[in-house]
Design a protein around this motif. Structure first.
Motif, mmCIF file in Angstrom:
data_model
loop_
_atom_site.group_PDB
_atom_site.id
_atom_site.type_symbol
_atom_site.label_atom_id
_atom_site.label_comp_id
_atom_site.label_asym_id
_atom_site.label_seq_id
_atom_site.Cartn_x
_atom_site.Cartn_y
_atom_site.Cartn_z
ATOM 1 N N HIS A 61 -26.665 -44.475 18.867
ATOM 2 C CA HIS A 61 -26.678 -43.763 17.562
ATOM 3 C C HIS A 61 -27.110 -42.223 17.500
ATOM 4 O O HIS A 61 -26.653 -41.493 16.906
ATOM 5 C CB HIS A 61 -27.598 -44.595 16.690
ATOM 6 C CG HIS A 61 -27.207 -45.927 16.088
ATOM 7 N ND1 HIS A 61 -26.730 -47.017 16.836
ATOM 8 C CD2 HIS A 61 -26.894 -46.075 14.815
ATOM 9 C CE1 HIS A 61 -25.985 -47.686 15.846
ATOM 10 N NE2 HIS A 61 -26.204 -47.285 14.608
ATOM 11 N N MET A 66 -27.014 -40.051 14.426
ATOM 12 C CA MET A 66 -27.428 -41.018 13.505
ATOM 13 C C MET A 66 -28.982 -41.522 13.534
ATOM 14 O O MET A 66 -29.465 -41.598 14.576
ATOM 15 C CB MET A 66 -26.594 -42.269 13.496
ATOM 16 C CG MET A 66 -25.373 -42.166 13.292
ATOM 17 S SD MET A 66 -24.363 -43.985 13.632
ATOM 18 C CE MET A 66 -22.548 -43.380 13.135
ATOM 19 N N ARG A 134 -30.031 -45.282 10.246
ATOM 20 C CA ARG A 134 -28.778 -45.983 10.249
ATOM 21 C C ARG A 134 -29.189 -47.457 11.201
ATOM 22 O O ARG A 134 -28.320 -48.369 10.996
ATOM 23 C CB ARG A 134 -27.632 -45.203 11.200
ATOM 24 C CG ARG A 134 -26.408 -46.008 11.031
ATOM 25 C CD ARG A 134 -25.725 -46.275 9.962
ATOM 26 N NE ARG A 134 -24.365 -46.639 9.878
ATOM 27 C CZ ARG A 134 -24.123 -47.763 10.105
ATOM 28 N NH1 ARG A 134 -24.999 -48.736 9.891
ATOM 29 N NH2 ARG A 134 -22.701 -48.343 9.816
ATOM 30 N N ASP A 165 -25.997 -51.084 4.881
ATOM 31 C CA ASP A 165 -25.555 -50.495 5.929
ATOM 32 C C ASP A 165 -26.393 -50.185 7.125
ATOM 33 O O ASP A 165 -26.018 -49.522 7.965
ATOM 34 C CB ASP A 165 -24.977 -49.002 5.489
ATOM 35 C CG ASP A 165 -23.803 -49.102 4.249
ATOM 36 O OD1 ASP A 165 -22.875 -50.144 4.509
ATOM 37 O OD2 ASP A 165 -23.510 -48.354 3.583
ATOM 38 N N THR A 166 -27.410 -50.718 7.006
ATOM 39 C CA THR A 166 -28.432 -50.721 8.054
ATOM 40 C C THR A 166 -28.407 -51.630 9.147
ATOM 41 O O THR A 166 -28.315 -53.023 8.700
ATOM 42 C CB THR A 166 -29.897 -50.562 7.575
ATOM 43 O OG1 THR A 166 -30.194 -49.568 6.423
ATOM 44 C CG2 THR A 166 -31.066 -50.289 8.640
#
Length: 208
Positions: A61, A66, A134, A165-166
């Motif tokens: 990520h 992110m 995220r 969306d996590t």
């Protein structure tokens, strides 16, 4: 053309045809997979690598720019771990909370362990609910749940209602059945051999 060359040509043709069919089948499957969602991921089992695998996703990520959040429930700030050193190099992308005081056999104080778990969980809830992140890693949360330092129902409720969306990763041995049932992805690490049993201590870069 020699017999050897003919055999090689035939084998290459069979391989190419097999690969073509495999690709066609794979493409057909992939065409049905278009959705995206935040995943609940559980890494459990007796084998080594649960946190390491989770950190792989954390670093992935970071590589994509992110933001991530990490709560470590048993590791102490006194521990000089390689991951903490590396994560500290990305303050704009990483929120790291090292909330533990060591393993239960080190503290030998259940009330103190429960208080540390609660403090860590309050931080974890904030990270999960902050949609800027995220991915949130809850390292060794399974250990906390195994010893009933936190109410399982409360933890499941927060995870059930996390932002869509996590991604959330939970690591540690002895994952609760209810958590496994709820999760989207569950991996069980199985120990086959471990150097500790041969007298080799934990080493920097391998265990921490």
């Amino acid at each position: 053309m020699t017999a050897t060359n003919t055999n090689d040509a035939d084998e290459n043709a069979r391989h190419a045809e097999k690969a073509r069919k495999h690709k066609a089948a794979r493409d057909k499957i992939m065409a049905t997979k278009s959705g995206e969602k935040g995943l609940l991921i559980v890494n459990t089992g007796t084998g080594k690598g649960k946190t390491s695998a989770a950190l792989g996703m954390v670093f992935r990520h970071i590589g994509h720019g992110m933001p991530v959040g990490v709560v470590q429930f048993t590791k102490s700030e006194k521990w000089d771990t390689g991951e903490a050193r590396l994560l500290a190099k990305f303050p704009e992308l990483v929120t790291l909370h090292i909330m533990g005081e060591g393993f239960t056999w080190e503290t030998q104080d259940r009330a103190r362990d429960i208080a540390a778990a609660r403090k860590g969980w309050e931080r974890a809830k904030d990270l999960i609910r902050d949609e800027r992140h995220r991915l949130v890693l809850l390292d060794e949360l399974n250990i906390v749940l195994r010893y009933d330092y936190l109410p399982l129902d409360e933890v499941l409720e927060v995870l059930r209602n996390k932002p869509r969306d996590t991604h959330v990763i939970v690591t540690g041995r002895n994952a609760k059945d209810e958590l496994i049932e709820m999760a989207d992805l569950v991996t069980e690490m199985t120990e086959i051999k471990h150097p500790f049993r041969a007298g080799v201590k934990a080493q920097a870069g391998v265990e921490f």
